[in-house]
Design a protein around this motif. Structure first.
Motif, short mmCIF file in Angstrom:
data_model
loop_
_atom_site.label_atom_id
_atom_site.label_comp_id
_atom_site.label_asym_id
_atom_site.label_seq_id
_atom_site.Cartn_x
_atom_site.Cartn_y
_atom_site.Cartn_z
N LYS A 26 0.84 -1.22 0.00
CA LYS A 26 0.00 0.00 0.00
C LYS A 26 0.87 1.26 0.00
O LYS A 26 0.64 2.18 -0.78
N SER A 27 1.86 1.27 0.90
CA SER A 27 2.74 2.44 0.99
C SER A 27 3.59 2.59 -0.27
O SER A 27 3.80 3.70 -0.76
N ALA A 28 4.06 1.46 -0.79
CA ALA A 28 4.87 1.49 -2.01
C ALA A 28 4.07 2.06 -3.18
O ALA A 28 4.57 2.88 -3.96
N LEU A 29 2.80 1.68 -3.28
CA LEU A 29 1.93 2.21 -4.34
C LEU A 29 1.72 3.71 -4.16
O LEU A 29 1.80 4.48 -5.11
N THR A 30 1.44 4.10 -2.91
CA THR A 30 1.18 5.52 -2.61
C THR A 30 2.41 6.37 -2.93
O THR A 30 2.29 7.42 -3.58
N MET A 34 2.74 9.25 -5.65
CA MET A 34 3.00 10.63 -5.22
C MET A 34 4.31 11.19 -5.78
O MET A 34 4.37 12.31 -6.25
N TYR A 35 5.38 10.38 -5.69
CA TYR A 35 6.72 10.91 -5.98
C TYR A 35 7.48 10.18 -7.09
O TYR A 35 8.60 10.56 -7.42
N GLY A 36 6.89 9.10 -7.63
CA GLY A 36 7.59 8.35 -8.67
C GLY A 36 8.76 7.57 -8.13
O GLY A 36 9.71 7.25 -8.84
N ASP A 37 8.71 7.24 -6.83
CA ASP A 37 9.80 6.48 -6.20
C ASP A 37 9.31 5.12 -5.78
O ASP A 37 8.16 4.97 -5.35
N PHE A 38 10.20 4.12 -5.88
CA PHE A 38 9.85 2.82 -5.35
C PHE A 38 10.62 2.61 -4.05
O PHE A 38 11.84 2.67 -4.02
N LEU A 123 -10.59 -2.92 -6.32
CA LEU A 123 -9.75 -4.03 -5.86
C LEU A 123 -8.45 -4.01 -6.66
O LEU A 123 -8.47 -3.94 -7.89
N VAL A 124 -7.32 -4.05 -5.94
CA VAL A 124 -6.01 -3.92 -6.59
C VAL A 124 -5.12 -5.12 -6.26
O VAL A 124 -4.85 -5.40 -5.09
N GLY A 125 -4.67 -5.81 -7.31
CA GLY A 125 -3.71 -6.91 -7.14
C GLY A 125 -2.33 -6.36 -7.41
O GLY A 125 -1.99 -6.04 -8.55
N ASN A 126 -1.51 -6.24 -6.38
CA ASN A 126 -0.18 -5.61 -6.51
C ASN A 126 0.93 -6.67 -6.62
O ASN A 126 0.72 -7.84 -6.37
N LYS A 127 2.12 -6.21 -6.98
CA LYS A 127 3.34 -7.02 -7.10
C LYS A 127 3.35 -7.93 -8.32
O LYS A 127 3.88 -9.04 -8.28
N ILE A 128 2.74 -7.48 -9.43
CA ILE A 128 2.71 -8.34 -10.63
C ILE A 128 4.10 -8.46 -11.28
O ILE A 128 4.30 -9.30 -12.15
N ASP A 129 5.05 -7.62 -10.84
CA ASP A 129 6.42 -7.76 -11.36
C ASP A 129 7.08 -9.05 -10.86
O ASP A 129 8.03 -9.55 -11.45
N LEU A 130 6.55 -9.59 -9.74
CA LEU A 130 7.12 -10.82 -9.17
C LEU A 130 6.38 -12.05 -9.72
O LEU A 130 5.83 -12.86 -8.97
N GLU A 154 -4.58 -4.73 -11.86
CA GLU A 154 -3.33 -5.30 -11.36
C GLU A 154 -2.20 -4.28 -11.52
O GLU A 154 -2.09 -3.64 -12.58
N THR A 155 -1.38 -4.15 -10.49
CA THR A 155 -0.35 -3.11 -10.48
C THR A 155 1.02 -3.65 -10.06
O THR A 155 1.12 -4.73 -9.49
N SER A 156 2.01 -2.84 -10.34
CA SER A 156 3.34 -3.07 -9.78
C SER A 156 3.87 -1.74 -9.27
O SER A 156 4.10 -0.81 -10.05
N ALA A 157 4.04 -1.65 -7.95
CA ALA A 157 4.60 -0.41 -7.38
C ALA A 157 6.05 -0.25 -7.82
O ALA A 157 6.56 0.86 -7.89
N LYS A 158 6.68 -1.37 -8.15
CA LYS A 158 8.10 -1.32 -8.53
C LYS A 158 8.29 -0.73 -9.93
O LYS A 158 9.09 0.17 -10.14
#
Length: 197
Positions: A26-30, A34-38, A123-130, A154-158
């Motif tokens: 959640k924080s990684a997505l936010t 917000m800042y374009g940082d992982f 509903l958000v499925g995160n970490k699809i890069d893994l 589906e998202t990837s915060a990374k």
């Protein structure tokens, strides 16, 4: 000139609450939004609030994101957060089946506190890069989202994949709902003024 300053005070503000188990990103997505940082390592906090001015579909607005902690010990405070939200991003990790199961609890809590089935919810499925660690097939959450009558993404915060889209989808739902409520209020006013006559 004063006209403009008056206008800037009326930039619409959309309040989004991030919910989901601890460690789903959640924080990684936010922070990515917000800042374009992982941010790989992040201290779980009670809640962090972020605000940013954006342009959504050609309209300037502000987004206010409350990033809640997934930890159970903050349940009492959580209800208060939920009451302040206009829309919810419910995040799970595609690498952790249990986090998907927990989304049911978060949704139930939100509906219990707000008593409103139509609250904007994505509903958000995160970490699809893994991909090599993935255990949740996309068909399952998609089916769940259909059941709940909400979008699934589906998202990837990374890699930032679909991060902006997830927030935009939710904000569009919030805007749509506000317009609807506004129309209902206007109708009610019209009705009451008619009955006085």
């Amino acid at each position: 000139m004063p006209k403009n300053t008056h206008k800037s005070n009326h930039v619409p503000l959309h309040k989004i609450i991030m919910v989901g188990s601890g460690g789903v990103g959640k924080s990684a997505l936010t922070l990515q939004y917000m800042y374009g940082d992982f941010v790989e390592e992040y201290d779980p906090t009670k809640a962090d609030s972020y605000r940013k001015k954006i342009v959504l579909d050609g309209v300037e607005c502000q987004i206010d994101i409350l990033d809640t902690a997934g930890q159970e010990e903050y349940v009492a405070i959580r209800d208060n957060y939920y009451r302040s939200g206009e829309g919810f991003l419910c995040v799970f990790s595609v690498c952790e089946r249990e986090s998907l199961e927990h989304t049911h609890e978060f949704r139930d809590q939100i509906l219990r506190v707000l008593d409103d089935e139509r609250i904007p919810f994505v509903l958000v499925g995160n970490k699809i890069d893994l991909a090599h660690l993935r255990v949740v097939d996309s068909a399952e959450p998609r089916h769940l989202a259909q059941e709940w009558n909400c979008p699934y993404i589906e998202t990837s915060a990374k890699t930032r994949e679909n991060v902006e889209e997830a927030y935009n989808i939710l904000m569009r739902l919030i805007v749509k709902r506000k317009e609807l409520l506004h129309q209902q209020v206007a109708k009610q006013k019209k009705k009451s003024s008619c009955t006085i006559l």
